[in-house]
Structure formats: structure tokens, C-alpha cells
Design a protein around this motif. Structure first.
Motif, mmCIF file in Angstrom:
data_model
loop_
_atom_site.group_PDB
_atom_site.id
_atom_site.type_symbol
_atom_site.label_atom_id
_atom_site.label_comp_id
_atom_site.label_asym_id
_atom_site.label_seq_id
_atom_site.Cartn_x
_atom_site.Cartn_y
_atom_site.Cartn_z
ATOM 1 N N VAL A 1 74.142 94.169 115.252
ATOM 2 C CA VAL A 1 73.660 93.707 113.950
ATOM 3 C C VAL A 1 73.612 92.187 114.033
ATOM 4 O O VAL A 1 74.640 91.543 114.259
ATOM 5 C CB VAL A 1 74.602 94.148 112.819
ATOM 6 N N ILE A 2 72.441 91.621 113.870
ATOM 7 C CA ILE A 2 72.285 90.170 114.015
ATOM 8 C C ILE A 2 72.409 89.507 112.640
ATOM 9 O O ILE A 2 71.740 89.916 111.671
ATOM 10 C CB ILE A 2 70.932 89.832 114.677
ATOM 11 N N GLY B 1 79.496 98.808 114.277
ATOM 12 C CA GLY B 1 78.437 98.036 114.926
ATOM 13 C C GLY B 1 79.036 96.799 115.582
ATOM 14 O O GLY B 1 80.206 96.468 115.380
ATOM 15 N N ARG B 2 78.214 96.125 116.369
ATOM 16 C CA ARG B 2 78.643 94.853 116.966
ATOM 17 C C ARG B 2 77.920 93.726 116.248
ATOM 18 O O ARG B 2 76.690 93.664 116.265
ATOM 19 C CB ARG B 2 78.277 94.817 118.457
ATOM 20 N N ALA B 3 78.687 92.867 115.594
ATOM 21 C CA ALA B 3 78.080 91.740 114.884
ATOM 22 C C ALA B 3 77.725 90.658 115.896
ATOM 23 O O ALA B 3 78.574 90.207 116.659
ATOM 24 C CB ALA B 3 79.045 91.199 113.842
ATOM 25 N N VAL B 4 76.461 90.269 115.907
ATOM 26 C CA VAL B 4 75.996 89.185 116.781
ATOM 27 C C VAL B 4 75.715 87.995 115.875
ATOM 28 O O VAL B 4 74.832 88.052 115.016
ATOM 29 C CB VAL B 4 74.708 89.606 117.531
ATOM 30 N N GLU C 1 78.503 91.069 107.733
ATOM 31 C CA GLU C 1 79.372 91.304 108.884
ATOM 32 C C GLU C 1 80.361 92.430 108.576
ATOM 33 O O GLU C 1 80.670 93.258 109.432
ATOM 34 C CB GLU C 1 80.119 90.014 109.244
ATOM 35 N N PHE C 2 80.818 92.475 107.343
ATOM 36 C CA PHE C 2 81.746 93.522 106.921
ATOM 37 C C PHE C 2 81.148 94.915 107.142
ATOM 38 O O PHE C 2 81.766 95.786 107.749
ATOM 39 C CB PHE C 2 82.113 93.312 105.441
ATOM 40 N N VAL C 3 79.923 95.136 106.657
ATOM 41 C CA VAL C 3 79.349 96.485 106.790
ATOM 42 C C VAL C 3 79.027 96.799 108.254
ATOM 43 O O VAL C 3 79.154 97.948 108.687
ATOM 44 C CB VAL C 3 78.120 96.735 105.871
#
Ligand SMILES: *Cc1c(COP(=O)(O)O)cnc(C)c1O
Length: 358
Positions: A104-105, A123-126, A115-117
Motif C-alpha cells: 500500500v503506497i 498489507g505492507r505500507a510503502v 497506514e493504519f488500515v
């Protein structure tokens, strides 16, 4: 003991840090970008009427509100989903589409719910840095990989107030593969005065991978009721609707939102006040030597170039609550919501008295 039972993602979630609420009468809250005039009077009337029927479950499909939105935007009801705040729709998007490990960008120094969701659903936060306090659309598009599922962008941007133009958005979307969903969060779109601000209605027609989010929490003054909406092509809406809990938006919120949407006078008054208020604040902040950023939203970003907590505490003692941006990763900046004329004056007056710590 219980901790061992947790999903790994939950173990790593951070708490949301809200703006402080007033704890004494007469305090001025300029911390959460709420409507300084309160709710629309038409919304209050609708709530009183609907309250008499609150023994009933709400309309699961929020038909009245979705029809009102469809009329307003010249779309169809099946282009809309209603959420318990637009926050809930962000969560629904992740719950519906995000597979474990997908990317997730998201921009750094931005509204934390994205970023929380992403993390909540494994997911991986980018994270992509801002550039001159604006979202870097080029870098966001360049961060896409075959594992990318979602990109969150925010226009106008919270907390800097910056915006991108229709042309910039178009270039960005043309560079994003159609298999990546783009969430365009327009929580503050009503306030935007920039004439090249994107028309998101045409955006969803041209790009079926875009979901636009808006809210009744800001311009419409209903933050406490929790009601936001998303619009996109019907296929996306259908899947999000499948995942939402049946009665996610309560009946008072639905009725209030539909009434507020029709209250053109209240919206016009809100927008005029915001436009006047920001010009007033620009002038005063300039005079006091502050490094502020011009805004397309209902708040002003100020870079203090020193830790912001001192100023926050000093203003708090004098009854004005602003938002220090530590939780956004910007410990030397504050965000100040634009209030009524009187509230803005009070903010400026207490700020002037703080010259000793500037
Ligand atoms: C305030 C805000 C929202 C709105 O949240 P609701 O859940 O609708 O109250 C969404 N996105 C951003 C960036 C915001 O600042």
C-alpha cells in the motif's frame, strides 16, 4: 497472556492521537478542522425529526442520502457507498481488496488512517517522502511494483494544505497500472479555491480504478455523527457494500447528512468564512514572522523550525487548542484550523503574547 493470542498485525498497530477537546467552557478548539459554526441548522431539524423513529434499524442501503448525493453530483445511486465516517470506507477498501503482504503506497507525514488500515489487513505500507511539503505524485507512481494493490492520496493534503491540479492528477493516474486501486481522499475538497483543482466526477469516469472519498465531518459540520461517502464505478461500490456491516451508519447521521447536503446557505457561509479567515491569518502570521503555508483546506500549516510542543502548551494555557504535528512525524510544525472571525482573532492575540518563546 492475551497478547500471545493477537494477530501479528494488531501487535504492531499504533494508537491514533486525536486533537485535544476543550475541557473548560470558553476554550477555542482549532485542532481537528471541525466546522466552527457547528452543524447546519437543517441537519439539527432533521435529527430531531428522525430521533422519534430511532427504535427502528437504519436503512441499510442509505437510499435517501445516496439519492441526494446522486442528484447533487449527477451520478447514479450505485456509484455511492456511505460509511461511518470516510475512515470506515478506508477500512472497507482494505478489507475488500488487500491481500496479506500486498503493498500500500502512502505519503509520509500524512493522515495516519491510511497506514493504519494497511497494517490492520496485513498489507505492507510503502512510505514515500513529501517533496516541499507536497505529495510527490511522480515518486508515488514510481513506487508501484507487481505487489502493489492500493495507493492513498489526499487532496487537499492533510496536514500541509497543499493540493495538486487536475493535470497533475491525470498524469499520475495515467502512470498507475489499472490493476492498482487509487483512493483519492477529498475530505477538504469543498474548501479548495484553486481553479485547477481536479473534478473528481470526471476522474472516476476516466479511471475505473479510482475511489473518491468525501465526508460530512468538515465543511458540513457533522464530525460527531460519523458519516462519509465514497464514489466510484458501480463494480467497486458493489464489493465494498458486500463487506460493510449491514447497519454501519445510524439513522440520525443519514438524515442529518441528507439535510446538510441540501443546506446551500450553510455551506456558502462556511466557505466564505474560511476564505476570509485564511486571508486574515496569512496577514497576521506574516506580520509575526511565521513560516506558514498557503492552504486549499480549512487549516493552516505552520513550520516553527523548533519543537512545537512549547507553543502548543503555551496556547493551551490561554485557552486555544491547536494541533502539534508530532503524530504526523513533523515535530516542528503545527496545524491550526480556521475558525470564526472571533476565534481567529483570539488565536492571533494569544500567539502575539507568546513572542518570548518564538
Ligand atoms: C478529517 C479527515 C477525514 C474524514 O474522516 P471522517 O472519518 O469522515 O470523519 C478523511 N481524511 C482526511 C485526510 C481527514 O483529514
Amino acid at each position: 497472556m492475551i497478547e500471545e493470542l493477537l494477530r501479528q498485525a494488531v501487535n504492531q498497530l499504533k494508537d491514533y492521537l486525536p486533537g485535544k477537546n476543550p475541557d473548560q467552557p470558553g476554550m477555542v478548539k482549532l485542532a481537528s478542522n471541525e466546522n466552527p459554526f457547528g452543524p447546519s441548522p437543517l441537519a439539527l431539524k432533521a435529527i430531531a425529526k428522525e430521533a422519534k423513529l430511532c427504535q427502528r434499524y437504519p436503512d441499510q442501503k442509505a437510499i435517501v442520502l445516496r439519492e441526494a448525493l446522486a442528484n447533487q453530483y449527477d451520478l447514479k445511486t450505485d456509484n455511492f457507498i456511505i460509511g461511518n465516517g470516510s475512515d470506515e470506507i478506508m477500512q472497507l477498501i482494505a478489507a475488500t481488496f488487500l491481500r496479506p503482504g500486498e503493498e500500500v503506497i502512502i505519503s509520509e507525514n500524512t493522515f495516519s488512517v491510511y497506514e493504519f488500515v494497511a497494517r490492520l489487513f496485513d498489507g505492507r505500507a510503502v512510505l514515500v517522502p513529501l517533496r516541499n511539503l507536497c505529495q510527490d505524485l511522480g515518486a508515488l507512481a514510481a513506487a508501484v511494483t507487481p505487489r502493489t494493490k492500493l495507493i492513498f492520496i489526499c487532496n487537499p493534503h492533510n496536514p500541509t494544505g497543499s493540493s495538486f491540479s487536475a493535470a497533475e492528477l491525470d498524469t499520475f493516474l495515467a502512470n498507475v497500472p489499472t490493476g492498482v486501486l487509487v483512493v483519492l481522499d477529498e475530505a477538504y475538497a469543498e474548501f479548495a479555491e484553486e481553479k485547477n483543482f481536479p473534478d473528481s466526477l470526471t476522474v472516476i469516469k476516466n479511471y475505473p480504478n479510482v475511489i473518491v472519498l468525501r465526508t460530512f465531518s468538515k465543511a458540513y459540520g457533522l464530525a460527531g455523527l460519523r458519516v462519509g461517502y465514497g464514489f466510484a464505478q458501480p463494480e467497486i461500490i458493489r464489493y465494498l457494500t458486500r463487506v460493510k456491516l449491514p447497519f454501519n451508519v445510524n439513522s440520525l447521521a443519514q438524515a442529518a447528512a441528507a439535510a446538510a447536503l441540501g443546506d446551500k446557505r450553510f455551506l456558502a457561509k462556511t466557505l466564505k468564512n474560511n476564505s476570509d479567515g485564511k486571508k486574515y491569518l496569512y496577514g497576521e502570521l506574516q506580520e509575526l514572522g511565521f513560516n506558514y503555508k498557503k492552504t486549499e483546506a480549512n487549516f493552516v500549516f505552520i513550520d516553527l523550525k523548533k519543537p512545537a510542543d512549547d507553543l502548543f502548551m503555551a496556547l493551551l494555557k490561554q485557552g486555544v487548542i491547536i494541533r502539534p504535528l508530532n503524530s504526523f512525524g513533523l515535530p516542528e510544525a503545527v496545524r491550526v484550523s480556521i475558525g470564526t472571525k472571533e476565534q481567529n482573532k483570539k488565536f492571533v492575540a494569544v500567539l502575539q503574547r507568546q513572542s518570548s518563546i518564538l
